[in-house]
Design an enzyme around this catalytic site. Sequence first.
Site, short mmCIF file in Angstrom:
data_model
loop_
_atom_site.label_atom_id
_atom_site.label_comp_id
_atom_site.label_asym_id
_atom_site.label_seq_id
_atom_site.Cartn_x
_atom_site.Cartn_y
_atom_site.Cartn_z
N GLY A 78 0.90 -1.11 0.06
CA GLY A 78 -0.08 -0.08 0.06
C GLY A 78 0.90 1.20 0.10
O GLY A 78 0.36 2.36 -0.55
N THR A 79 2.07 1.38 0.58
CA THR A 79 2.95 2.63 0.78
C THR A 79 3.45 2.82 -0.44
O THR A 79 3.39 4.09 -0.88
CB THR A 79 3.69 2.26 1.98
OG1 THR A 79 3.29 2.04 3.02
CG2 THR A 79 4.82 3.69 2.06
N ASN A 94 -8.00 3.81 8.07
CA ASN A 94 -7.53 2.69 8.94
C ASN A 94 -7.64 2.95 10.32
O ASN A 94 -7.51 1.82 11.09
CB ASN A 94 -5.93 2.74 8.56
CG ASN A 94 -5.35 4.07 8.74
OD1 ASN A 94 -5.69 5.14 8.15
ND2 ASN A 94 -4.28 3.98 9.39
N GLN A 123 -7.92 -0.74 3.51
CA GLN A 123 -9.02 -1.17 4.62
C GLN A 123 -9.83 -1.90 4.01
O GLN A 123 -10.63 -2.24 4.89
CB GLN A 123 -8.91 -0.23 5.53
CG GLN A 123 -7.65 0.24 6.32
CD GLN A 123 -7.24 -0.61 7.38
OE1 GLN A 123 -7.90 -1.67 7.89
NE2 GLN A 123 -5.86 -0.86 7.37
N SER A 135 -3.37 -3.80 -0.49
CA SER A 135 -2.29 -4.47 -0.02
C SER A 135 -2.55 -5.67 0.60
O SER A 135 -3.54 -6.05 1.34
CB SER A 135 -1.85 -3.65 1.37
OG SER A 135 -0.72 -4.27 2.01
N HIS A 186 -1.44 -8.04 2.84
CA HIS A 186 -1.28 -8.39 4.35
C HIS A 186 -2.61 -7.88 5.10
O HIS A 186 -2.62 -8.33 6.43
CB HIS A 186 0.26 -7.97 4.98
CG HIS A 186 -0.05 -6.61 5.34
ND1 HIS A 186 0.17 -5.93 6.66
CD2 HIS A 186 0.61 -5.30 4.70
CE1 HIS A 186 0.39 -4.97 6.38
NE2 HIS A 186 0.51 -4.47 5.33
N THR A 214 12.30 -7.45 -10.59
CA THR A 214 12.06 -8.84 -10.76
C THR A 214 10.79 -9.04 -9.82
O THR A 214 10.63 -8.70 -8.82
CB THR A 214 13.02 -9.71 -10.52
OG1 THR A 214 14.23 -9.42 -11.15
CG2 THR A 214 12.84 -11.09 -10.50
N CYS A 250 3.47 5.93 18.78
CA CYS A 250 4.42 6.43 19.60
C CYS A 250 5.94 7.03 18.76
O CYS A 250 6.34 6.22 17.91
CB CYS A 250 4.99 5.25 20.51
SG CYS A 250 3.52 4.89 21.68
#
Length: 388
Positions: free
Chosen positions: A74-75, A158, A186, A206, A208, A244, A332
């Site tokens: 996604g990034t 998200n 999302q 994405s 994952h 690749t 954080c």
Amino acid sequence: MERIVYLDNAATTPVDAAVLDEMEPFFTERFANPMTYMHSSAGDVAHTAVEEARVRVASLIGSNPEQVVFTSGGTESDNWVLKGTVERTSRERLHKPGHLVTAEFEHHAILHSALALQRQGYEVTFVKVGRSGIVDPDDVRRAMRPTTVLVSIMHANNEIGTIQPIADIARVAHEHGALMHTDAVQTAAHIPLDVNTLEVDFLSLSGHKFNGPKGVGILFVRDHAALYPFIDGGGQEWGLRGSTHNVPGIVGLGKAAQLGKERLPGELERLTTLRNMLFDKLSARIDRIAANGDMKQRVPQNLNIRIEGIDNEPLLVAMNEAGIIAAGGSACNAEETVASHVLTSIGCDLKEAKSSIRLSLGYVTTAKDVDYAADVIPGLVKFLRSMA
Ligand code: PLP
């Protein structure tokens, strides 16, 4: 064994066993480079697998396979569409730096890409989002300029899971001659998704986030001529994205897309029921609790709540000790806890933002998990409030 209730599926999900099974041979015996398919039968096996995955992903989003371009996630897709489109359209159509419209509550992949463009002299408007967590298409309309080349608004947020009126916003973009992108990281495989119904020119997703592997995603590109390549290289992906192919990852993404599409109607209903059950139970057992963002126009897997009188950091640590993994509305850094930019952008004050947690469900979540969380969290809140 110690009980683990994983309620952080918006951050990432476990790879499905069937996905892993399909990926495995492509690490070892079927390892050839798919770009060698013209002269190598081993290459042809890998190439065929990549193209099958492309068809599966296309089927999940209602596109043609050749509009699916594989990326590292996604990034990358978000960076690419913003930088590649804004630069190309500005140079070729405007002959000067153009203007981008996005929203204050976007993922940092979009926000930081927008800021990078700003540093290079492009103009950016960050549309405000109210307490509902839903972008008003009229605010996008007011932000449009003759030089606007791209509008990028996420399909669902998200942190708070609110679903945006993408088709309405796309119409505004197109009426003003701009292109439309949505970050669907999302929503893919969580709610029905069709690039033609949404009327988008670009869409990021994405692997994952829906039980596929990490490090692989796609950018849906309606018209290949609309953007510059982001990674120049050996001509892979129609010359749009060198490198690749990550064949095992792409195969895994394809399988996850196929499973996600098959499971979607059942999961949509099951997760909506479980999520609502969790919210109802927590609301009955904890006073001064409220949802962040609209509860109806929201992906089924997301619950984001603020609990007055607690700080999310110690609550998350206590939950973790009790085997419940969730997330704060905050990120954080080394020195201090920063309040979530999403929550502050929808009008939460600092205190509200820091008293919020995100519980995100997934394919692995069971009714027992939800019961456990609903039984344990109220006691932890009571304890932390008594310490405050
Ligand atoms: N966009 C949204 C809305 C996300 O939730 C995420 C992941 O957290 C990303 C982009 C980044 O995706 P990836 O982890 O595949 O780079």
